[in-house]
Design an enzyme around this catalytic site. Structure first.
Site, PDB file in Angstrom:
ATOM      1  N   LYS A 133       0.880  -1.369   0.427  1.00  0.00           N
ATOM      2  CA  LYS A 133      -0.215  -0.358   0.227  1.00  0.00           C
ATOM      3  C   LYS A 133       1.030   1.468  -0.053  1.00  0.00           C
ATOM      4  CE  LYS A 133      -2.061   3.083   2.752  1.00  0.00           C
ATOM      5  NZ  LYS A 133      -1.807   4.128   3.327  1.00  0.00           N
ATOM      6  N   ASP A 151      -6.857   1.254   1.335  1.00  0.00           N
ATOM      7  CA  ASP A 151      -6.344   1.417   2.592  1.00  0.00           C
ATOM      8  C   ASP A 151      -7.552   1.497   3.163  1.00  0.00           C
ATOM      9  OD1 ASP A 151      -8.525   3.908   1.832  1.00  0.00           O
ATOM     10  OD2 ASP A 151      -6.880   5.043   2.562  1.00  0.00           O
TER      11      ASP A 151
END
Length: 266
Positions: A133, A151
């Protein structure tokens, strides 16, 4: 109002078309969508993203100006006094662990990448505290490499939209990537995250004012009455912040808005 149902027999092509219609509507809703962490270079974005775990971008943006004034690059950060750095990072929460991560990744960048943040995912994920991420955030926003940043907001909305049923972030990333052209991955990420922070909240989504309600199989999980839902809106969409919204739509930057006295929090 009953929850809208998407056919369980929705074909891959129909899913792709619905996903792209949602993205088009979100693009109209949030033409100003950007990464909400402030940064001037890859190192600043990398550190800010690592620090953003378990806190808000607003909190990080309040912390990083002094941090980067004191430690402007990986070499300076690698030589930082640990106790001093902990005090600077205290407002971000979990400051001891974050201090250790920032020091470790800065040292790794200096030792293995000559002080420069690498521009490849396979290198970024070798840095302490950096997963896919964070790597995708840095690549997409600091290097211009298209990527999907999963997220908590993105994962939640991807499942609510029926784009995936996965809970693993990597699986979510790969499932959603199949629905869009690579050139659209970065902006899809920004728009979905914006929507999750402003309308499609975790506990009580504002379904009654959602621009993609007609395309969402999860419509009805939150407040469906438009008047009540409008009171749940956050950030620039919140009641009483019409001037901020107008100026964002007019293209004013976050720095310009802050200079004009606007608060960019929820």
């Amino acid at each position: 109002m009953a929850r809208r149902k998407i056919s369980p027999d929705e074909s891959p092509l129909a899913l792709k078309r619905r996903a792209r219609r949602i993205n088009k509507i979100l693009a109209e809703q949030y033409p100003y969508a950007v990464a909400e962490l402030d940064f001037r270079n890859p190192f600043e974005l990398l550190v800010a993203t690592v620090l953003s775990a378990q806190t808000t971008d607003v909190r990080i943006n309040a912390t990083t100006p002094a941090l980067f004034a004191r430690y402007p690059d990986a070499r300076a950060m690698a030589e930082a006094d640990e106790a001093e750095l902990q005090e600077m990072l205290r407002p971000t929460g979990f400051f001891r662990a974050k201090t250790a991560s920032v020091l470790a990744l800065s040292n790794r960048i200096v030792d293995e990448f000559d002080g420069e943040v690498p521009g490849r995912l396979e290198d970024l994920v070798t840095l302490p505290g950096v997963g896919r991420k964070t790597a995708n955030v840095v690549l997409a926003n600091a290097f211009g490499v298209p990527g999907i940043s999963v997220d908590t907001h993105f994962g939640r909305l991807a499942r609510r939209f029926g784009w995936t049923d996965a809970t693993d972030a990597v699986k979510v990333e790969f499932d959603v990537a199949e629905l869009f052209e690579p050139k659209d991955w970065t902006m899809v990420s920004h728009r979905v995250i914006f929507h999750g922070r402003r309308i499609c909240h975790a506990r009580k989504p504002a379904c009654g004012v959602c621009p993609v309600a007609a395309l969402c199989p999860s419509f009805g999980e939150g407040e469906v009455d438009p008047d009540k839902a409008a009171k749940l809106l956050k950030y620039e969409l919140a009641p009483g912040r019409e001037e901020l919204l107008a100026r964002m739509r007019a293209g004013e930057s976050r720095a310009e808005l802050r200079a004009a006295g606007f608060k960019l929090d929820a």
